[in-house]
Write a protein that holds these residues in place. Structure first.
Motif, mmCIF file in Angstrom:
data_model
loop_
_atom_site.group_PDB
_atom_site.id
_atom_site.type_symbol
_atom_site.label_atom_id
_atom_site.label_comp_id
_atom_site.label_asym_id
_atom_site.label_seq_id
_atom_site.Cartn_x
_atom_site.Cartn_y
_atom_site.Cartn_z
ATOM 1 N N GLN A 177 39.707 56.471 29.929
ATOM 2 C CA GLN A 177 38.781 57.324 29.789
ATOM 3 C C GLN A 177 37.569 57.112 30.616
ATOM 4 O O GLN A 177 37.188 58.056 31.165
ATOM 5 C CB GLN A 177 38.444 57.046 28.278
ATOM 6 C CG GLN A 177 39.104 57.853 27.159
ATOM 7 C CD GLN A 177 38.496 57.785 25.868
ATOM 8 O OE1 GLN A 177 37.858 56.933 25.662
ATOM 9 N NE2 GLN A 177 38.636 58.842 25.211
ATOM 10 N N VAL A 178 36.768 56.000 30.484
ATOM 11 C CA VAL A 178 35.814 55.787 31.480
ATOM 12 C C VAL A 178 36.154 54.395 32.325
ATOM 13 O O VAL A 178 36.540 53.290 31.856
ATOM 14 C CB VAL A 178 34.635 55.427 30.794
ATOM 15 C CG1 VAL A 178 33.467 55.030 31.536
ATOM 16 C CG2 VAL A 178 34.213 56.480 29.887
ATOM 17 N N GLN A 179 36.302 54.775 33.561
ATOM 18 C CA GLN A 179 36.422 53.600 34.592
ATOM 19 C C GLN A 179 35.241 53.242 35.349
ATOM 20 O O GLN A 179 34.154 54.136 35.708
ATOM 21 C CB GLN A 179 37.412 54.237 35.661
ATOM 22 C CG GLN A 179 38.829 54.687 34.929
ATOM 23 C CD GLN A 179 38.688 56.204 34.474
ATOM 24 O OE1 GLN A 179 38.122 56.644 34.953
ATOM 25 N NE2 GLN A 179 39.437 56.475 33.213
ATOM 26 N N LEU A 180 35.252 51.840 35.703
ATOM 27 C CA LEU A 180 33.870 51.535 36.357
ATOM 28 C C LEU A 180 34.599 50.809 37.726
ATOM 29 O O LEU A 180 35.620 50.101 37.493
ATOM 30 C CB LEU A 180 33.201 50.162 35.611
ATOM 31 C CG LEU A 180 32.526 50.811 34.255
ATOM 32 C CD1 LEU A 180 31.998 49.477 33.878
ATOM 33 C CD2 LEU A 180 31.874 51.952 34.344
ATOM 34 N N VAL A 181 33.863 50.922 38.875
ATOM 35 C CA VAL A 181 34.488 50.327 40.246
ATOM 36 C C VAL A 181 33.166 49.861 40.756
ATOM 37 O O VAL A 181 32.189 50.359 40.852
ATOM 38 C CB VAL A 181 34.861 51.531 41.022
ATOM 39 C CG1 VAL A 181 35.401 50.837 42.449
ATOM 40 C CG2 VAL A 181 35.905 52.158 40.267
ATOM 41 N N GLU A 182 33.354 48.347 41.028
ATOM 42 C CA GLU A 182 32.326 47.783 41.383
ATOM 43 C C GLU A 182 32.475 47.688 43.136
ATOM 44 O O GLU A 182 33.758 47.744 43.389
ATOM 45 C CB GLU A 182 32.147 46.160 40.884
ATOM 46 C CG GLU A 182 31.794 45.892 39.573
ATOM 47 C CD GLU A 182 32.982 45.362 38.848
ATOM 48 O OE1 GLU A 182 32.467 44.947 37.527
ATOM 49 O OE2 GLU A 182 33.870 45.054 39.308
ATOM 50 N N SER A 183 31.562 47.305 43.800
ATOM 51 C CA SER A 183 31.579 47.208 45.080
ATOM 52 C C SER A 183 30.340 46.253 45.698
ATOM 53 O O SER A 183 29.391 46.257 44.797
ATOM 54 C CB SER A 183 31.542 48.412 46.127
ATOM 55 O OG SER A 183 30.448 49.193 45.757
ATOM 56 N N GLY A 184 30.544 45.681 46.531
ATOM 57 C CA GLY A 184 29.202 45.185 47.338
ATOM 58 C C GLY A 184 29.287 43.495 47.485
ATOM 59 O O GLY A 184 28.401 42.706 47.917
ATOM 60 N N GLY A 185 30.265 42.798 46.967
ATOM 61 C CA GLY A 185 30.301 41.396 46.732
ATOM 62 C C GLY A 185 30.554 40.686 48.209
ATOM 63 O O GLY A 185 31.018 41.508 49.083
ATOM 64 N N GLY A 186 30.737 39.618 48.290
ATOM 65 C CA GLY A 186 30.811 39.145 49.634
ATOM 66 C C GLY A 186 30.301 37.426 49.743
ATOM 67 O O GLY A 186 30.158 36.798 48.839
ATOM 68 N N LEU A 187 30.357 36.902 50.954
ATOM 69 C CA LEU A 187 29.939 35.610 51.244
ATOM 70 C C LEU A 187 28.617 35.846 51.919
ATOM 71 O O LEU A 187 28.542 36.534 52.716
ATOM 72 C CB LEU A 187 30.860 34.911 52.164
ATOM 73 C CG LEU A 187 30.714 33.307 52.874
ATOM 74 C CD1 LEU A 187 30.486 32.575 51.654
ATOM 75 C CD2 LEU A 187 31.548 33.170 53.829
#
Length: 122
Positions: free
Chosen positions: A1-11
């Motif tokens: 129904q509701v999806q969350l997408v994360e971005s921006g992580g790293g070293l």
């Protein structure tokens, strides 16, 4: 129904900065609260920061003054600006959102993103 997408992580090196994003999509009527959690190896998941629909924010004491949570209600997107990062900030960061859907059969939701790795190391 509701999806969350994360971005921006790293070293990133100690003292550096990263910005995480979390975009929500699906049958969203309203989002009451959004939050960032993190889980380091061998530790329990902890709440890092939360932001409510009215704009009120809460922070984990150890990130107060270094992290800033914000949201763009029009885009159903939340951000976490992380400055002065420390090795102890290393963890998988998860976003969570809770609110109401447009589906009368399932009026409420609480959804999690898939997680994004943040590693602070020299």
């Amino acid at each position: 129904q509701v999806q969350l997408v994360e971005s921006g992580g790293g070293l990133v090196q100690p003292g550096g900065s990263l910005r995480l994003s979390c975009a929500a999509s699906g049958s969203i009527f309203s989002i009451n609260v959004m939050g960032w959690y993190r889980q380091a190896p061998g530790k329990q998941r902890e709440l890092v920061a939360a932001i409510f629909s009215g704009g009120k924010t809460n922070y984990l004491e150890s990130v107060q003054g270094r992290f800033t949570i914000s949201r763009d209600n029009a885009k159903n997107t939340m951000y976490l600006q992380m400055n002065s990062l420390k090795p102890e900030d290393t963890a998988v960061y998860y976003c969570n959102a809770a609110g109401r859907t447009t589906d009368w059969r399932r009026p409420g939701f609480s959804s999690w993103g898939q997680g994004t790795q943040v590693t602070v190391s020299s």
